[in-house]
Design a protein around this motif. Structure first.
Motif: not given
Ligand SMILES: Cc1cc2nc3c(=O)[nH]c(=O)nc-3n(C[C@H](O)[C@H](O)[C@H](O)COP(=O)(O)O)c2cc1C
Length: 344
Positions: A169-190
Protein backbone atom coordinates in the motif's frame (compact mmCIF):
# COMPACT_ATOMS: atom_id res chain seq x y z
CA UNK A 1 -22.96 -3.27 3.49
CA UNK A 2 -21.74 -1.91 0.14
CA UNK A 3 -25.07 -2.07 -1.69
CA UNK A 4 -24.49 1.44 -3.05
CA UNK A 5 -21.61 0.22 -5.20
CA UNK A 6 -22.27 -0.86 -8.73
CA UNK A 7 -18.62 -1.86 -8.90
CA UNK A 8 -16.63 -3.00 -5.85
CA UNK A 9 -14.10 -0.16 -5.98
CA UNK A 10 -13.46 2.12 -3.02
CA UNK A 11 -11.29 5.21 -3.48
CA UNK A 12 -8.81 5.38 -0.63
CA UNK A 13 -8.88 8.50 1.51
CA UNK A 14 -5.58 10.30 0.86
CA UNK A 15 -4.89 13.08 3.31
CA UNK A 16 -2.52 15.96 2.69
CA UNK A 17 -4.07 17.30 -0.52
CA UNK A 18 -4.69 14.47 -3.01
CA UNK A 19 -8.28 13.75 -1.94
CA UNK A 20 -10.53 16.59 -3.04
CA UNK A 21 -14.33 16.73 -2.86
CA UNK A 22 -14.29 16.58 -6.70
CA UNK A 23 -12.42 13.27 -6.59
CA UNK A 24 -14.78 11.75 -4.04
CA UNK A 25 -17.84 12.94 -5.97
CA UNK A 26 -16.48 11.62 -9.27
CA UNK A 27 -15.78 8.16 -7.82
CA UNK A 28 -19.13 7.87 -6.06
CA UNK A 29 -21.00 9.14 -9.12
CA UNK A 30 -19.21 6.57 -11.30
CA UNK A 31 -20.50 3.70 -9.14
CA UNK A 32 -17.60 3.28 -6.75
CA UNK A 33 -17.36 4.67 -3.24
CA UNK A 34 -15.37 7.82 -2.53
CA UNK A 35 -13.87 8.66 0.86
CA UNK A 36 -13.02 12.14 2.11
CA UNK A 37 -9.72 12.31 3.98
CA UNK A 38 -10.17 14.03 7.34
CA UNK A 39 -6.48 13.75 8.27
CA UNK A 40 -4.50 17.01 8.57
CA UNK A 41 -7.54 19.16 7.77
CA UNK A 42 -9.01 21.53 10.31
CA UNK A 43 -12.45 20.63 11.68
CA UNK A 44 -13.87 23.56 9.67
CA UNK A 45 -12.34 22.30 6.39
CA UNK A 46 -13.52 18.77 7.19
CA UNK A 47 -17.09 19.96 7.80
CA UNK A 48 -17.09 22.14 4.69
CA UNK A 49 -15.98 19.19 2.53
CA UNK A 50 -18.74 16.99 3.98
CA UNK A 51 -21.35 19.64 3.25
CA UNK A 52 -20.06 19.87 -0.34
CA UNK A 53 -20.79 16.18 -0.93
CA UNK A 54 -24.56 16.70 -1.07
CA UNK A 55 -26.69 13.61 -0.67
CA UNK A 56 -24.62 11.11 -2.65
CA UNK A 57 -23.16 8.14 -0.73
CA UNK A 58 -19.60 8.70 0.49
CA UNK A 59 -17.38 8.00 3.45
CA UNK A 60 -15.14 10.02 5.73
CA UNK A 61 -11.81 8.91 7.15
CA UNK A 62 -10.29 9.98 10.44
CA UNK A 63 -6.88 9.30 12.02
CA UNK A 64 -7.38 7.42 15.29
CA UNK A 65 -5.25 8.78 18.15
CA UNK A 66 -1.81 7.17 18.33
CA UNK A 67 -1.39 4.55 21.05
CA UNK A 68 2.42 4.97 21.01
CA UNK A 69 3.61 8.48 21.82
CA UNK A 70 7.28 9.24 21.27
CA UNK A 71 9.16 11.26 23.88
CA UNK A 72 11.03 14.44 23.00
CA UNK A 73 14.30 12.63 23.60
CA UNK A 74 13.39 10.18 20.80
CA UNK A 75 12.81 13.02 18.36
CA UNK A 76 15.88 15.05 19.35
CA UNK A 77 18.35 12.62 17.78
CA UNK A 78 16.59 12.79 14.43
CA UNK A 79 16.45 16.59 14.63
CA UNK A 80 20.25 16.56 14.89
CA UNK A 81 20.50 14.29 11.85
CA UNK A 82 18.31 16.71 9.88
CA UNK A 83 20.52 19.76 10.56
CA UNK A 84 22.21 19.57 7.08
CA UNK A 85 18.74 19.79 5.53
CA UNK A 86 17.77 22.79 7.68
CA UNK A 87 21.07 24.43 6.74
CA UNK A 88 20.68 23.68 3.04
CA UNK A 89 17.36 25.55 2.95
CA UNK A 90 18.43 28.32 5.33
CA UNK A 91 15.78 27.51 7.93
CA UNK A 92 16.20 27.63 11.69
CA UNK A 93 16.35 24.32 13.49
CA UNK A 94 12.71 23.91 14.52
CA UNK A 95 11.64 23.59 18.14
CA UNK A 96 10.47 20.08 18.98
CA UNK A 97 6.90 19.77 17.73
CA UNK A 98 4.18 18.85 20.22
CA UNK A 99 2.11 15.68 19.95
CA UNK A 100 -1.37 16.35 18.56
CA UNK A 101 -4.38 14.10 17.99
CA UNK A 102 -5.33 15.83 14.72
CA UNK A 103 -8.53 17.22 16.30
CA UNK A 104 -9.96 13.75 16.66
CA UNK A 105 -12.83 14.67 19.02
CA UNK A 106 -14.15 17.62 16.97
CA UNK A 107 -13.98 15.53 13.77
CA UNK A 108 -16.03 12.76 15.37
CA UNK A 109 -18.61 15.34 16.50
CA UNK A 110 -18.81 16.62 12.91
CA UNK A 111 -19.29 13.09 11.55
CA UNK A 112 -22.06 12.49 14.10
CA UNK A 113 -23.76 15.72 13.08
CA UNK A 114 -23.63 15.13 9.32
CA UNK A 115 -23.97 11.34 9.26
CA UNK A 116 -22.06 10.31 6.12
CA UNK A 117 -22.91 6.77 5.02
CA UNK A 118 -19.47 5.44 6.04
CA UNK A 119 -16.66 6.36 8.42
CA UNK A 120 -13.28 4.64 8.43
CA UNK A 121 -10.34 4.91 10.77
CA UNK A 122 -6.64 4.41 10.31
CA UNK A 123 -3.67 4.36 12.74
CA UNK A 124 -5.53 2.50 15.47
CA UNK A 125 -8.69 1.66 17.32
CA UNK A 126 -11.01 4.38 18.54
CA UNK A 127 -12.71 3.72 21.88
CA UNK A 128 -15.68 1.33 21.56
CA UNK A 129 -18.05 4.10 22.78
CA UNK A 130 -17.11 6.16 19.71
CA UNK A 131 -17.88 3.28 17.40
CA UNK A 132 -21.19 2.74 19.18
CA UNK A 133 -22.12 6.41 18.81
CA UNK A 134 -21.32 6.41 15.08
CA UNK A 135 -23.22 3.17 14.53
CA UNK A 136 -26.21 4.46 16.50
CA UNK A 137 -26.21 7.46 14.15
CA UNK A 138 -26.60 5.02 11.25
CA UNK A 139 -23.01 5.33 10.03
CA UNK A 140 -21.27 2.15 8.81
CA UNK A 141 -17.86 1.97 10.48
CA UNK A 142 -14.66 0.46 9.07
CA UNK A 143 -11.24 0.05 10.64
CA UNK A 144 -7.95 -0.25 8.79
CA UNK A 145 -5.99 -3.30 9.93
CA UNK A 146 -2.67 -4.74 8.81
CA UNK A 147 -2.46 -8.03 10.73
CA UNK A 148 -4.78 -10.83 11.74
CA UNK A 149 -4.44 -9.76 15.36
CA UNK A 150 -5.51 -6.19 14.58
CA UNK A 151 -8.47 -7.54 12.62
CA UNK A 152 -9.59 -9.57 15.65
CA UNK A 153 -9.30 -6.50 17.88
CA UNK A 154 -11.19 -4.30 15.41
CA UNK A 155 -14.02 -6.82 15.19
CA UNK A 156 -14.17 -7.04 18.98
CA UNK A 157 -14.33 -3.25 19.16
CA UNK A 158 -17.45 -3.26 16.98
CA UNK A 159 -16.27 -2.54 13.42
CA UNK A 160 -18.89 -3.18 10.72
CA UNK A 161 -16.21 -3.89 8.11
CA UNK A 162 -12.44 -4.22 7.96
CA UNK A 163 -10.03 -2.63 5.56
CA UNK A 164 -7.11 -5.03 5.20
CA UNK A 165 -4.10 -3.01 4.18
CA UNK A 166 -1.29 -5.06 2.69
CA UNK A 167 2.43 -4.30 2.52
CA UNK A 168 2.27 -2.89 -1.03
CA UNK A 169 0.00 0.00 0.00
CA UNK A 170 1.05 3.55 -0.75
CA UNK A 171 1.21 6.06 2.09
CA UNK A 172 1.20 5.33 5.78
CA UNK A 173 0.74 1.92 7.22
CA UNK A 174 -2.43 1.95 9.29
CA UNK A 175 -0.88 -0.38 11.86
CA UNK A 176 -2.19 0.21 15.38
CA UNK A 177 1.28 0.43 16.98
CA UNK A 178 3.48 2.76 14.98
CA UNK A 179 6.59 1.44 16.74
CA UNK A 180 6.09 -2.12 15.46
CA UNK A 181 7.80 -3.49 12.38
CA UNK A 182 5.21 -3.28 9.59
CA UNK A 183 3.67 -6.59 8.60
CA UNK A 184 5.09 -8.08 5.40
CA UNK A 185 2.42 -10.74 4.86
CA UNK A 186 1.27 -10.52 1.23
CA UNK A 187 -2.27 -9.18 0.93
CA UNK A 188 -3.85 -12.36 -0.50
CA UNK A 189 -2.42 -14.34 2.44
CA UNK A 190 -3.65 -11.72 4.93
CA UNK A 191 -7.11 -11.99 3.38
CA UNK A 192 -7.04 -15.78 3.77
CA UNK A 193 -5.89 -15.48 7.40
CA UNK A 194 -8.59 -12.99 8.36
CA UNK A 195 -11.32 -14.66 6.32
CA UNK A 196 -10.76 -17.90 8.24
CA UNK A 197 -11.70 -16.23 11.53
CA UNK A 198 -14.05 -13.36 10.63
CA UNK A 199 -17.31 -13.07 8.76
CA UNK A 200 -17.09 -9.27 8.49
CA UNK A 201 -16.99 -7.71 5.02
CA UNK A 202 -13.35 -7.19 4.00
CA UNK A 203 -12.02 -4.37 1.84
CA UNK A 204 -8.58 -5.17 0.44
CA UNK A 205 -6.07 -2.34 -0.03
CA UNK A 206 -2.53 -2.06 -1.23
CA UNK A 207 -0.61 -2.23 -4.46
CA UNK A 208 -3.59 -2.53 -6.80
CA UNK A 209 -2.47 -1.26 -10.20
CA UNK A 210 -4.65 -3.20 -12.61
CA UNK A 211 -8.15 -4.66 -12.73
CA UNK A 212 -6.46 -8.07 -12.72
CA UNK A 213 -4.89 -7.25 -9.33
CA UNK A 214 -8.32 -6.31 -8.00
CA UNK A 215 -9.93 -9.47 -9.38
CA UNK A 216 -7.30 -11.57 -7.61
CA UNK A 217 -8.16 -9.96 -4.26
CA UNK A 218 -11.89 -10.47 -4.76
CA UNK A 219 -11.12 -14.13 -5.40
CA UNK A 220 -9.42 -14.24 -2.00
CA UNK A 221 -12.63 -13.18 -0.29
CA UNK A 222 -12.52 -9.38 -0.40
CA UNK A 223 -15.94 -7.75 -0.91
CA UNK A 224 -14.37 -4.63 -2.36
CA UNK A 225 -10.94 -3.26 -3.23
CA UNK A 226 -9.62 0.08 -2.00
CA UNK A 227 -7.38 1.94 -4.42
CA UNK A 228 -5.25 4.97 -3.63
CA UNK A 229 -2.21 5.45 -5.83
CA UNK A 230 -4.01 5.00 -9.16
CA UNK A 231 -6.21 7.99 -8.24
CA UNK A 232 -3.20 10.23 -7.45
CA UNK A 233 -2.79 11.09 -11.13
CA UNK A 234 -6.50 11.51 -11.83
CA UNK A 235 -7.59 14.95 -13.04
CA UNK A 236 -9.66 15.52 -9.90
CA UNK A 237 -6.91 14.75 -7.36
CA UNK A 238 -5.11 17.59 -5.61
CA UNK A 239 -1.73 15.83 -5.81
CA UNK A 240 1.32 18.15 -5.79
CA UNK A 241 2.78 18.67 -9.24
CA UNK A 242 6.18 17.13 -8.40
CA UNK A 243 4.40 14.04 -7.03
CA UNK A 244 2.36 13.70 -10.22
CA UNK A 245 5.46 14.11 -12.37
CA UNK A 246 7.37 11.53 -10.38
CA UNK A 247 4.55 9.00 -10.91
CA UNK A 248 3.91 9.77 -14.56
CA UNK A 249 7.43 10.35 -15.81
CA UNK A 250 9.16 7.62 -13.84
CA UNK A 251 11.55 10.01 -12.08
CA UNK A 252 12.23 7.22 -9.55
CA UNK A 253 12.26 3.52 -10.08
CA UNK A 254 11.11 1.82 -6.89
CA UNK A 255 9.03 2.27 -3.77
CA UNK A 256 10.24 1.62 -0.22
CA UNK A 257 8.80 1.81 3.25
CA UNK A 258 10.36 4.50 5.40
CA UNK A 259 9.87 6.44 8.63
CA UNK A 260 12.08 9.25 7.31
CA UNK A 261 9.26 11.69 6.51
CA UNK A 262 6.86 11.17 9.38
CA UNK A 263 8.12 8.71 11.99
CA UNK A 264 5.41 6.18 11.00
CA UNK A 265 6.16 3.56 8.33
CA UNK A 266 4.94 4.71 4.92
CA UNK A 267 5.54 3.56 1.35
CA UNK A 268 6.72 6.03 -1.25
CA UNK A 269 8.98 6.42 -4.25
CA UNK A 270 12.59 6.11 -3.10
CA UNK A 271 14.08 9.57 -3.54
CA UNK A 272 17.14 11.46 -2.32
CA UNK A 273 15.57 12.45 1.02
CA UNK A 274 14.89 8.80 1.87
CA UNK A 275 18.40 7.78 0.82
CA UNK A 276 19.95 10.45 3.05
CA UNK A 277 17.78 10.20 6.15
CA UNK A 278 16.08 6.81 6.36
CA UNK A 279 18.89 5.27 8.42
CA UNK A 280 18.58 8.00 11.10
CA UNK A 281 14.80 8.11 11.22
CA UNK A 282 12.98 7.36 14.48
CA UNK A 283 9.50 6.29 15.54
CA UNK A 284 7.54 9.45 16.29
CA UNK A 285 4.41 10.35 14.34
CA UNK A 286 3.12 13.08 14.25
CA UNK A 287 6.06 15.06 15.67
CA UNK A 288 8.54 13.87 13.01
CA UNK A 289 5.99 14.72 10.32
CA UNK A 290 5.75 18.29 11.59
CA UNK A 291 9.53 18.63 11.90
CA UNK A 292 10.25 17.34 8.37
CA UNK A 293 7.34 19.48 7.16
CA UNK A 294 9.51 22.58 7.64
CA UNK A 295 12.04 21.17 5.16
CA UNK A 296 9.37 20.11 2.67
CA UNK A 297 7.83 23.56 2.77
CA UNK A 298 11.19 25.23 2.13
CA UNK A 299 12.02 22.79 -0.68
CA UNK A 300 8.87 23.66 -2.67
CA UNK A 301 8.13 21.57 -5.72
CA UNK A 302 11.40 19.61 -5.73
CA UNK A 303 10.60 15.88 -5.78
CA UNK A 304 13.92 15.02 -4.11
CA UNK A 305 12.62 16.50 -0.82
CA UNK A 306 8.94 15.55 -0.89
CA UNK A 307 7.17 12.44 0.34
CA UNK A 308 6.10 10.85 -2.93
CA UNK A 309 3.70 8.30 -1.44
CA UNK A 310 3.04 5.45 -3.84
CA UNK A 311 2.00 1.83 -3.67
CA UNK A 312 3.70 -0.95 -5.55
CA UNK A 313 1.23 -0.62 -8.46
CA UNK A 314 2.36 2.96 -9.16
CA UNK A 315 3.72 2.24 -12.65
CA UNK A 316 0.11 1.90 -13.87
CA UNK A 317 -0.60 5.58 -13.08
CA UNK A 318 -1.87 7.60 -16.02
CA UNK A 319 -3.43 11.01 -16.55
CA UNK A 320 -7.14 10.28 -16.70
CA UNK A 321 -10.38 11.14 -15.00
CA UNK A 322 -11.47 9.35 -11.85
CA UNK A 323 -14.57 8.08 -13.68
CA UNK A 324 -12.32 6.52 -16.35
CA UNK A 325 -10.38 4.68 -13.65
CA UNK A 326 -13.56 3.36 -12.03
CA UNK A 327 -14.88 2.32 -15.46
CA UNK A 328 -11.62 0.54 -16.32
CA UNK A 329 -11.99 -1.61 -13.20
CA UNK A 330 -15.76 -1.97 -13.55
CA UNK A 331 -15.58 -3.29 -17.09
CA UNK A 332 -13.21 -6.03 -16.03
CA UNK A 333 -14.65 -6.87 -12.62
CA UNK A 334 -18.32 -6.67 -13.48
CA UNK A 335 -17.76 -8.97 -16.48
CA UNK A 336 -15.71 -11.47 -14.53
CA UNK A 337 -17.87 -11.35 -11.41
CA UNK A 338 -21.33 -10.14 -12.32
CA UNK A 339 -22.55 -10.74 -8.78
CA UNK A 340 -19.56 -9.17 -6.99
CA UNK A 341 -21.16 -5.86 -6.07
CA UNK A 342 -24.46 -7.53 -5.25
CA UNK A 343 -22.80 -9.98 -2.86
CA UNK A 344 -21.19 -7.12 -0.96
C1 LIG B 1 -0.94 9.83 -0.80
C2 LIG B 1 -1.63 8.86 0.10
C3 LIG B 1 -2.28 9.33 1.24
C4 LIG B 1 -2.97 8.43 2.07
N1 LIG B 1 -3.68 8.93 3.13
C5 LIG B 1 -4.48 8.10 3.85
C6 LIG B 1 -5.40 8.62 4.81
O1 LIG B 1 -5.50 9.81 5.03
N2 LIG B 1 -6.17 7.72 5.47
C7 LIG B 1 -6.13 6.38 5.23
O2 LIG B 1 -6.88 5.63 5.84
N3 LIG B 1 -5.28 5.87 4.32
C8 LIG B 1 -4.47 6.69 3.61
N4 LIG B 1 -3.65 6.17 2.64
C9 LIG B 1 -3.59 4.72 2.45
C10 LIG B 1 -4.76 4.27 1.62
O3 LIG B 1 -5.93 4.26 2.41
C11 LIG B 1 -4.61 2.84 1.06
O4 LIG B 1 -4.30 1.94 2.07
C12 LIG B 1 -3.56 2.77 -0.02
O5 LIG B 1 -3.60 3.88 -0.86
C13 LIG B 1 -3.77 1.51 -0.83
O6 LIG B 1 -2.65 1.21 -1.59
P1 LIG B 1 -2.38 1.80 -3.06
O7 LIG B 1 -2.00 3.23 -2.84
O8 LIG B 1 -1.26 0.96 -3.53
O9 LIG B 1 -3.64 1.67 -3.86
C14 LIG B 1 -2.95 7.05 1.80
C15 LIG B 1 -2.29 6.58 0.65
C16 LIG B 1 -1.65 7.47 -0.19
C17 LIG B 1 -0.99 6.94 -1.43
Amino acid sequence: MFEVLTTPIVQAPMAGGPTTPSLVKAVSDAGGLGFLAGGYSSPQQFEQQIIEMGDRPFGVNVFAPESHRAEDTDIEGYRKALVPAFTQFGIDTPTLPRFTDDAFGPKIDIALRHRPAYCSFTFGLPEPRILSALKSAGIVVGITTTTRHEAVEAERCGADFLILQGPGAGGHSGQFDQSAEPNGTPLPDLLDEVRSSSALPLVAAGGVGTPGDAAGLLEHGAQAVQIGTRFLTSHEAGTKSCHRRALLEGLYTETVRTRAFSGRPARGLRNEFIDRFDADAVVGYPQVNAMVGTVKKAAGDDPAWQNLWAGTGWAECREQSAAEIVREFAEHLNTRRPSAAGRA
